[in-house]
Write a protein that holds these residues in place. Structure first.
Motif, PDB file in Angstrom:
ATOM      1  N   ALA A   1       0.985  -1.379   0.072  1.00  0.00           N
ATOM      2  CA  ALA A   1      -0.319  -0.143   0.121  1.00  0.00           C
ATOM      3  C   ALA A   1       0.927   1.375   0.003  1.00  0.00           C
ATOM      4  O   ALA A   1       0.594   1.992  -0.236  1.00  0.00           O
ATOM      5  N   GLY A   2       1.548   1.306   0.765  1.00  0.00           N
ATOM      6  CA  GLY A   2       2.896   2.961   0.775  1.00  0.00           C
ATOM      7  C   GLY A   2       3.587   2.225  -0.186  1.00  0.00           C
ATOM      8  O   GLY A   2       3.316   3.756  -0.684  1.00  0.00           O
ATOM      9  N   ILE A   3       3.865   1.557  -0.933  1.00  0.00           N
ATOM     10  CA  ILE A   3       4.852   1.647  -2.325  1.00  0.00           C
ATOM     11  C   ILE A   3       4.102   2.191  -3.595  1.00  0.00           C
ATOM     12  O   ILE A   3       4.204   2.714  -4.622  1.00  0.00           O
ATOM     13  N   HIS A   4       2.269   2.250  -3.504  1.00  0.00           N
ATOM     14  CA  HIS A   4       1.961   2.250  -4.585  1.00  0.00           C
ATOM     15  C   HIS A   4       0.392   3.279  -4.161  1.00  0.00           C
ATOM     16  O   HIS A   4       0.276   3.352  -5.571  1.00  0.00           O
ATOM     17  N   GLY A   5       0.678   3.938  -3.495  1.00  0.00           N
ATOM     18  CA  GLY A   5      -0.089   4.846  -2.800  1.00  0.00           C
ATOM     19  C   GLY A   5      -1.996   4.522  -2.547  1.00  0.00           C
ATOM     20  O   GLY A   5      -2.740   4.404  -3.489  1.00  0.00           O
ATOM     21  N   LEU A   6      -1.957   3.384  -1.756  1.00  0.00           N
ATOM     22  CA  LEU A   6      -3.340   2.110  -1.857  1.00  0.00           C
ATOM     23  C   LEU A   6      -3.918   2.141  -0.912  1.00  0.00           C
ATOM     24  O   LEU A   6      -3.096   2.357   0.269  1.00  0.00           O
ATOM     25  N   LEU A   7      -5.479   1.560  -0.590  1.00  0.00           N
ATOM     26  CA  LEU A   7      -5.236   1.908   0.393  1.00  0.00           C
ATOM     27  C   LEU A   7      -5.880  -0.181   0.800  1.00  0.00           C
ATOM     28  O   LEU A   7      -5.574  -0.811  -0.189  1.00  0.00           O
ATOM     29  N   VAL A   8      -5.386  -0.181   2.174  1.00  0.00           N
ATOM     30  CA  VAL A   8      -5.400  -1.702   1.723  1.00  0.00           C
ATOM     31  C   VAL A   8      -7.253  -2.116   2.466  1.00  0.00           C
ATOM     32  O   VAL A   8      -7.903  -1.397   3.222  1.00  0.00           O
ATOM     33  N   ALA A   9      -7.863  -2.682   1.782  1.00  0.00           N
ATOM     34  CA  ALA A   9      -9.157  -3.415   2.286  1.00  0.00           C
ATOM     35  C   ALA A   9      -9.822  -4.349   2.603  1.00  0.00           C
ATOM     36  O   ALA A   9      -8.550  -4.981   2.583  1.00  0.00           O
ATOM     37  N   GLY A  10     -10.590  -4.764   3.631  1.00  0.00           N
ATOM     38  CA  GLY A  10     -10.449  -5.529   5.028  1.00  0.00           C
ATOM     39  C   GLY A  10     -11.057  -6.529   4.046  1.00  0.00           C
ATOM     40  O   GLY A  10     -12.234  -6.097   2.521  1.00  0.00           O
ATOM     41  N   THR A  11     -11.353  -7.946   4.192  1.00  0.00           N
ATOM     42  CA  THR A  11     -12.852  -8.751   3.857  1.00  0.00           C
ATOM     43  C   THR A  11     -13.314  -9.802   5.498  1.00  0.00           C
ATOM     44  O   THR A  11     -13.964 -10.451   4.768  1.00  0.00           O
ATOM     45  N   GLY A  12     -13.417  -8.805   6.114  1.00  0.00           N
ATOM     46  CA  GLY A  12     -14.162  -9.021   7.169  1.00  0.00           C
ATOM     47  C   GLY A  12     -15.443  -9.009   6.822  1.00  0.00           C
ATOM     48  O   GLY A  12     -16.203  -8.122   6.333  1.00  0.00           O
ATOM     49  N   ASN A  13     -15.983 -10.358   7.352  1.00  0.00           N
ATOM     50  CA  ASN A  13     -17.943  -9.775   7.393  1.00  0.00           C
ATOM     51  C   ASN A  13     -18.444  -9.498   8.601  1.00  0.00           C
ATOM     52  O   ASN A  13     -17.545  -9.851   9.617  1.00  0.00           O
ATOM     53  N   LYS A  14     -19.691  -9.382   8.528  1.00  0.00           N
ATOM     54  CA  LYS A  14     -20.224  -9.126   9.586  1.00  0.00           C
ATOM     55  C   LYS A  14     -20.237  -9.401  10.813  1.00  0.00           C
ATOM     56  O   LYS A  14     -19.945  -9.424  11.684  1.00  0.00           O
ATOM     57  N   VAL A  15     -20.863 -11.348  10.440  1.00  0.00           N
ATOM     58  CA  VAL A  15     -19.948 -12.187  11.623  1.00  0.00           C
ATOM     59  C   VAL A  15     -19.149 -12.217  12.350  1.00  0.00           C
ATOM     60  O   VAL A  15     -18.570 -12.561  13.691  1.00  0.00           O
ATOM     61  N   GLU A  16     -17.586 -12.755  11.243  1.00  0.00           N
ATOM     62  CA  GLU A  16     -16.573 -12.339  12.015  1.00  0.00           C
ATOM     63  C   GLU A  16     -16.193 -10.834  12.909  1.00  0.00           C
ATOM     64  O   GLU A  16     -15.774 -11.501  13.776  1.00  0.00           O
ATOM     65  N   ASP A  17     -16.027  -9.737  11.982  1.00  0.00           N
ATOM     66  CA  ASP A  17     -16.167  -8.551  12.830  1.00  0.00           C
ATOM     67  C   ASP A  17     -17.089  -8.574  13.774  1.00  0.00           C
ATOM     68  O   ASP A  17     -16.421  -7.292  14.776  1.00  0.00           O
ATOM     69  N   PHE A  18     -18.798  -8.362  13.996  1.00  0.00           N
ATOM     70  CA  PHE A  18     -19.374  -7.844  14.675  1.00  0.00           C
ATOM     71  C   PHE A  18     -19.914  -8.732  15.396  1.00  0.00           C
ATOM     72  O   PHE A  18     -20.514  -8.295  16.933  1.00  0.00           O
ATOM     73  N   GLY A  19     -19.539  -9.996  15.266  1.00  0.00           N
ATOM     74  CA  GLY A  19     -20.014 -11.145  15.824  1.00  0.00           C
ATOM     75  C   GLY A  19     -19.799 -11.630  16.827  1.00  0.00           C
ATOM     76  O   GLY A  19     -19.704 -12.079  18.001  1.00  0.00           O
ATOM     77  N   VAL A  20     -18.351 -13.218  15.979  1.00  0.00           N
ATOM     78  CA  VAL A  20     -17.920 -13.008  17.407  1.00  0.00           C
ATOM     79  C   VAL A  20     -16.443 -13.175  17.412  1.00  0.00           C
ATOM     80  O   VAL A  20     -15.376 -14.099  18.153  1.00  0.00           O
ATOM     81  N   GLY A  21     -16.056 -11.577  16.398  1.00  0.00           N
ATOM     82  CA  GLY A  21     -14.181 -11.081  16.776  1.00  0.00           C
ATOM     83  C   GLY A  21     -13.210 -12.833  16.360  1.00  0.00           C
ATOM     84  O   GLY A  21     -12.604 -12.300  16.450  1.00  0.00           O
TER      85      GLY A  21
END
Length: 265
Positions: free
Chosen positions: A134-154
């Motif tokens: 991301a740093g060398i190409h000027g990009l954003l890191v896009a996350g791949t987590g879904n709602k169950v993983e990110d806000f349900g069970v972590g």
């Protein structure tokens, strides 16, 4: 019981793509970098990013990876590059880095703690690698987590796959990610594969680790306190509710902002 929402898939797709494009433009970056695992979440996320027309870099980061995961990831990347001229790819084999790390840190007789710490180390090495690209190409890191993983069970690694710049699919349940994946023509090999984080170097699936399937977790996540108090459940349903509540409680440290000690004395 609380019902799952009915998605208008085409509208959801357009909404996420426009959101991604707007966020990247306002951030004055060139596009996105995504770690490709061979799973449905990274496949859907990278396809959404590709539709923005901005630069998309798909990165393979194997660490003693199972051949089936590698082949699924490469199948998706090749398909995506054929569909979208703005997509490129890179490979960063982190196996040697991981093995070097293991040699430089002390071990422990606590086998469970050791294996879990090393699994999380894999995820954090990958996060570091994505931010390098991301740093060398000027990009954003896009996350791949879904709602169950990110806000349900972590079910993710703090500062590993949880270390991202933005989360395009984090408001979608796992079943909704699959619906979107079918709409986006994600390879069948990915849509039919058992979900796995691939962090332990063996064949264990997400369900093996969690003790419940994503469909079961979604069901538990949608239950209200009133429904739990006033419904007669089967033994399996009771077990799933316990699993969900335990993980949701134990992993609040991942879902909540970092606690700050406020000085007011």
């Amino acid at each position: 019981m609380t019902k799952k929402r009915t998605l208008q898939i085409e509208k959801v797709n357009t909404h996420i793509v426009e959101w991604l494009k707007s966020y990247a433009t306002n951030s004055k970056v060139n596009g996105f970098v995504i770690g490709i695992s061979g799973g449905v979440d990274s496949a859907v996320t990278s396809t959404l990013c590709a539709q923005t027309g901005l630069q998309v870099l798909c990165v393979e980061m194997p660490i003693h990876q199972a051949p089936s995961q590698v082949s699924r990831g490469r199948e998706h990347i090749e398909q995506l590059k054929n569909r979208f001229p703005n997509v490129t790819s890179a490979v960063a084999d982190l196996t040697t880095v991981f093995e070097t790390f293991k040699k430089e840190v002390p071990t422990t007789d606590n086998e469970h703690a050791l294996h879990l710490s090393l699994a999380n180390t894999r995820a954090r090495l990958r996060m570091t690698t994505l931010y390098y690209f991301a740093g060398i190409h000027g990009l954003l890191v896009a996350g791949t987590g879904n709602k169950v993983e990110d806000f349900g069970v972590g079910f993710y690694t703090k500062y590993g796959d949880g270390g991202v710049d933005l989360s395009p699919i984090a408001d979608l349940m796992k079943s909704e990610v699959y619906q979107l994946g079918e709409y986006l023509n994600i390879p069948k090999s990915i849509l039919t594969a058992a979900p796995t984080d691939g962090l332990f170097g063996d064949s264990r699936t997400d369900e093996d680790q969690i003790g419940a399937s994503y469909d079961e977790l979604e069901w538990a996540m949608l239950l209200t306190d009133e429904e739990i108090a006033n419904t007669t459940f089967t033994e399996r349903e009771k077990e799933v509710i316990i699993i969900f509540k335990r993980l949701n409680s134990n992993n609040q440290h991942k879902m909540n902002p970092i606690p700050v000690c406020i000085i007011n004395c």
